[in-house]
Design an enzyme around this catalytic site. Structure first.
Site, PDB file in Angstrom:
ATOM      1  N   GLY A  89       0.795  -1.232   0.000  1.00 49.50           N
ATOM      2  CA  GLY A  89       0.000   0.000   0.000  1.00 49.50           C
ATOM      3  C   GLY A  89       0.822   1.272   0.000  1.00 49.50           C
ATOM      4  O   GLY A  89       0.289   2.344   0.298  1.00 49.50           O
ATOM      5  N   LYS A  90       2.090   1.182  -0.362  1.00 45.90           N
ATOM      6  CA  LYS A  90       2.979   2.352  -0.324  1.00 45.90           C
ATOM      7  C   LYS A  90       2.483   3.508  -1.193  1.00 45.90           C
ATOM      8  O   LYS A  90       2.448   4.653  -0.755  1.00 45.90           O
ATOM      9  CB  LYS A  90       4.386   1.980  -0.794  1.00 45.90           C
ATOM     10  CG  LYS A  90       5.118   0.971   0.035  1.00 45.90           C
ATOM     11  CD  LYS A  90       6.487   0.686  -0.523  1.00 45.90           C
ATOM     12  CE  LYS A  90       6.493   0.328  -1.987  1.00 45.90           C
ATOM     13  NZ  LYS A  90       5.646  -0.858  -2.308  1.00 45.90           N
ATOM     14  N   THR A 127      -0.521   4.143  -2.475  1.00 52.14           N
ATOM     15  CA  THR A 127      -1.774   4.712  -1.984  1.00 52.14           C
ATOM     16  C   THR A 127      -1.530   5.592  -0.768  1.00 52.14           C
ATOM     17  O   THR A 127      -2.056   6.715  -0.675  1.00 52.14           O
ATOM     18  CB  THR A 127      -2.770   3.590  -1.630  1.00 52.14           C
ATOM     19  OG1 THR A 127      -3.060   2.834  -2.797  1.00 52.14           O
ATOM     20  CG2 THR A 127      -4.061   4.163  -1.063  1.00 52.14           C
ATOM     21  N   GLU A 171       7.524   5.944  -7.099  1.00 52.72           N
ATOM     22  CA  GLU A 171       8.489   5.013  -7.656  1.00 52.72           C
ATOM     23  C   GLU A 171       8.265   4.845  -9.154  1.00 52.72           C
ATOM     24  O   GLU A 171       7.133   4.824  -9.632  1.00 52.72           O
ATOM     25  CB  GLU A 171       8.358   3.649  -6.970  1.00 52.72           C
ATOM     26  CG  GLU A 171       9.412   2.653  -7.403  1.00 52.72           C
ATOM     27  CD  GLU A 171       9.236   1.320  -6.702  1.00 52.72           C
ATOM     28  OE1 GLU A 171      10.246   0.609  -6.557  1.00 52.72           O
ATOM     29  OE2 GLU A 171       8.113   0.986  -6.312  1.00 52.72           O
ATOM     30  N   TYR A 192       9.644  -9.709 -15.241  1.00 51.77           N
ATOM     31  CA  TYR A 192       8.775 -10.725 -14.657  1.00 51.77           C
ATOM     32  C   TYR A 192       8.624 -11.946 -15.564  1.00 51.77           C
ATOM     33  O   TYR A 192       8.226 -13.022 -15.108  1.00 51.77           O
ATOM     34  CB  TYR A 192       7.410 -10.131 -14.295  1.00 51.77           C
ATOM     35  CG  TYR A 192       7.458  -9.327 -13.013  1.00 51.77           C
ATOM     36  CD1 TYR A 192       7.884  -9.911 -11.828  1.00 51.77           C
ATOM     37  CD2 TYR A 192       7.097  -7.986 -12.986  1.00 51.77           C
ATOM     38  CE1 TYR A 192       7.954  -9.189 -10.650  1.00 51.77           C
ATOM     39  CE2 TYR A 192       7.157  -7.243 -11.810  1.00 51.77           C
ATOM     40  CZ  TYR A 192       7.583  -7.862 -10.645  1.00 51.77           C
ATOM     41  OH  TYR A 192       7.651  -7.130  -9.486  1.00 51.77           O
ATOM     42  N   ASP A 200       7.730   7.321  -2.333  1.00 53.18           N
ATOM     43  CA  ASP A 200       7.288   5.934  -2.435  1.00 53.18           C
ATOM     44  C   ASP A 200       8.498   5.066  -2.731  1.00 53.18           C
ATOM     45  O   ASP A 200       8.948   4.978  -3.868  1.00 53.18           O
ATOM     46  CB  ASP A 200       6.241   5.843  -3.552  1.00 53.18           C
ATOM     47  CG  ASP A 200       5.788   4.425  -3.852  1.00 53.18           C
ATOM     48  OD1 ASP A 200       6.226   3.501  -3.158  1.00 53.18           O
ATOM     49  OD2 ASP A 200       5.007   4.255  -4.805  1.00 53.18           O
ATOM     50  N   ARG A 201       9.043   4.422  -1.709  1.00 55.10           N
ATOM     51  CA  ARG A 201      10.231   3.561  -1.731  1.00 55.10           C
ATOM     52  C   ARG A 201      11.504   4.390  -1.942  1.00 55.10           C
ATOM     53  O   ARG A 201      11.580   5.240  -2.792  1.00 55.10           O
ATOM     54  CB  ARG A 201      10.133   2.443  -2.760  1.00 55.10           C
ATOM     55  CG  ARG A 201      11.307   1.460  -2.663  1.00 55.10           C
ATOM     56  CD  ARG A 201      11.072   0.204  -3.468  1.00 55.10           C
ATOM     57  NE  ARG A 201      10.101  -0.682  -2.799  1.00 55.10           N
ATOM     58  CZ  ARG A 201       9.225  -1.443  -3.428  1.00 55.10           C
ATOM     59  NH1 ARG A 201       9.169  -1.434  -4.728  1.00 55.10           N
ATOM     60  NH2 ARG A 201       8.414  -2.217  -2.740  1.00 55.10           N
TER      61      ARG A 201
END
Length: 206
Positions: free
Chosen positions: A12-13, A15, A31, A43, A78-79
């Protein structure tokens, strides 16, 4: 002032970064995920693309932190650059997704950057269990995230706990599993009360 939001994939970072920026009038710094040119390839074939992906993130985070240092605004991020290295890159190396040669090159570059970087004034860590993370990842439905393994998430969680336990700066741990700060105003108020206590000493920080 520089505030960092830390947490595993799906915690949830983003948000929380948006909501806190709106609540306090802080400037958000997100981020570089949606426009990272390596993410979908990563991925699909993690060993092949790990060095490219992590180097791109490192470049972007270093650029961000230099801009933050020059700003006279309060930035909420964010991060942070520290998580990218201490958690994600280390995890990929330990899983065999990043060769020793690539890892050593990456770490040498990171150490050079650290001479110009200082820690955030406050690090907010969203602690989440693996079942909670899996639920959140499935709920938001990003196609490239659906192949993330439990082993990968578990490795990240273990490294987050180690990172936070050894972190030398000011840190605020939020137990996120039972919170829905997007939908429940009382949960968001709980988080802002904790932040007010950490930054301004307005409430008991329990």
């Amino acid at each position: 002032m520089h505030i960092g939001i830390a947490g595993n994939i799906g915690s949830g970072k983003t948000t929380l970064t948006r909501m806190l920026s709106e609540h306090y009038g802080w400037t958000p710094r997100y981020e570089a995920v949606s426009y990272n040119p390596y993410l979908e390839d990563y991925y699909k074939d993690i060993p092949r693309w790990s060095f490219c992906l992590e180097t791109y993130f490192l470049k972007q985070r270093f650029k961000d932190v230099l801009e933050i240092a020059k700003s006279d605004q309060t930035i909420i991020q964010d991060r942070t650059i520290f998580e990218g290295v201490q958690i994600f890159v280390t995890n990929n190396h330990d899983l065999g997704n990043l060769s020793d040669r690539d890892f050593d090159t990456y770490m040498e570059l990171f150490e050079l950057m650290m001479s110009l970087v200082k820690a955030p004034d406050l690090m907010i860590y969203l602690r989440s269990s693996i079942p909670h993370l899996v639920h959140q990842i499935q709920k938001r439905g990003r196609e490239y995230e659906q192949s993330i393994s439990i082993e990968y998430l578990t490795g990240l969680n273990e490294r987050y706990e180690k990172f936070i336990s050894e972190y030398k700066g000011k840190v605020l741990v939020i137990e996120a599993d039972d919170l829905d700060f997007l939908e429940r105003p009382e949960d968001f108020a709980y988080i802002t009360d904790r932040i007010d206590a950490a930054l301004f000493g307005l409430f008991p920080n329990e």
